[in-house]
Design a protein around this motif. Structure first.
Motif, mmCIF file in Angstrom:
data_model
loop_
_atom_site.group_PDB
_atom_site.id
_atom_site.type_symbol
_atom_site.label_atom_id
_atom_site.label_comp_id
_atom_site.label_asym_id
_atom_site.label_seq_id
_atom_site.Cartn_x
_atom_site.Cartn_y
_atom_site.Cartn_z
ATOM 1 N N GLY A 145 1.298 -0.982 0.345
ATOM 2 C CA GLY A 145 0.166 0.174 -1.052
ATOM 3 C C GLY A 145 0.946 0.904 0.285
ATOM 4 N N VAL A 146 2.650 1.186 -0.564
ATOM 5 C CA VAL A 146 3.135 2.678 -0.057
ATOM 6 C C VAL A 146 2.779 2.680 -1.646
ATOM 7 C CG1 VAL A 146 5.439 3.111 0.270
ATOM 8 C CG2 VAL A 146 4.372 1.705 1.057
ATOM 9 N N LYS A 147 2.376 2.338 -2.577
ATOM 10 C CA LYS A 147 2.035 3.035 -4.103
ATOM 11 C C LYS A 147 0.445 2.921 -4.170
ATOM 12 C CE LYS A 147 6.820 3.338 -5.401
ATOM 13 N NZ LYS A 147 7.811 4.395 -5.776
ATOM 14 N N ALA A 148 0.257 3.868 -5.123
ATOM 15 C CA ALA A 148 -1.609 3.722 -5.383
ATOM 16 C C ALA A 148 -1.073 4.952 -5.890
ATOM 17 C CB ALA A 148 -1.877 4.714 -3.832
ATOM 18 N N TYR A 149 -2.526 4.846 -6.738
ATOM 19 C CA TYR A 149 -2.873 5.551 -8.279
ATOM 20 C C TYR A 149 -3.523 6.903 -7.856
ATOM 21 C CZ TYR A 149 -1.542 1.430 -10.648
ATOM 22 O OH TYR A 149 -1.410 0.690 -11.584
ATOM 23 N N GLU A 150 -2.617 7.809 -8.313
ATOM 24 C CA GLU A 150 -3.341 9.389 -8.454
ATOM 25 C C GLU A 150 -4.062 9.509 -9.642
ATOM 26 O OE1 GLU A 150 -2.216 13.807 -9.080
ATOM 27 O OE2 GLU A 150 -0.705 13.050 -8.165
#
Length: 132
Positions: free
Chosen positions: A82-87
């Motif tokens: 969950g450290v990377k996500a989509y804008e």
């Protein structure tokens, strides 16, 4: 344990704070300059960060993960905890160019309410997605 320095606004003042991220137990320990410390565990760091924000409504967290339109995919949650996500942008398919680190600095379009982010995510899913 990974140490992440973040910027917060508390009582109208910008301050530094830290997140101590335990990848083994998926726990964020929120540490403020005044010595306040509290830990939050969850299924991923995005959800832990949501719990931190929800409990500290009086603090603005200047991080990408606090943006209304930032949400992880199931795969990014699993692969990066969950450290990377989509804008996300309504009507636009998410691409690799839209991937952000939830702890990176941001000061626009922020919320402390994870429900607001969930509502935006559902709006994005229902929007007419145009392939890029």
């Amino acid at each position: 344990m990974e140490r992440v320095e973040i910027v917060i606004i508390r009582n109208g003042e910008r301050q530094s704070a830290e997140f101590l991220c335990d990848t083994k137990n998926v726990t964020i320990t929120f540490v403020m300059l005044d010595g306040y410390t509290k830990s939050y565990s969850g299924s991923d760091f995005y959800n832990c960060f949501g719990d931190v924000r929800q409990e500290h409504q009086d603090i603005s967290f200047l991080c990408k993960g606090a943006m209304i339109n930032v949400h992880p995919s199931s795969m990014s949650s699993q692969m990066t905890q969950g450290v990377k996500a989509y804008e996300l942008t309504l009507g636009k398919c998410a691409t690799r160019d839209d991937i952000v680190n939830i702890f990176d600095y941001e000061e626009k379009n922020l919320t402390n309410d994870p429900e607001v982010q969930k509502k935006f995510f559902m709006q994005w899913i229902e929007s007419d997605i145009i392939e890029s």
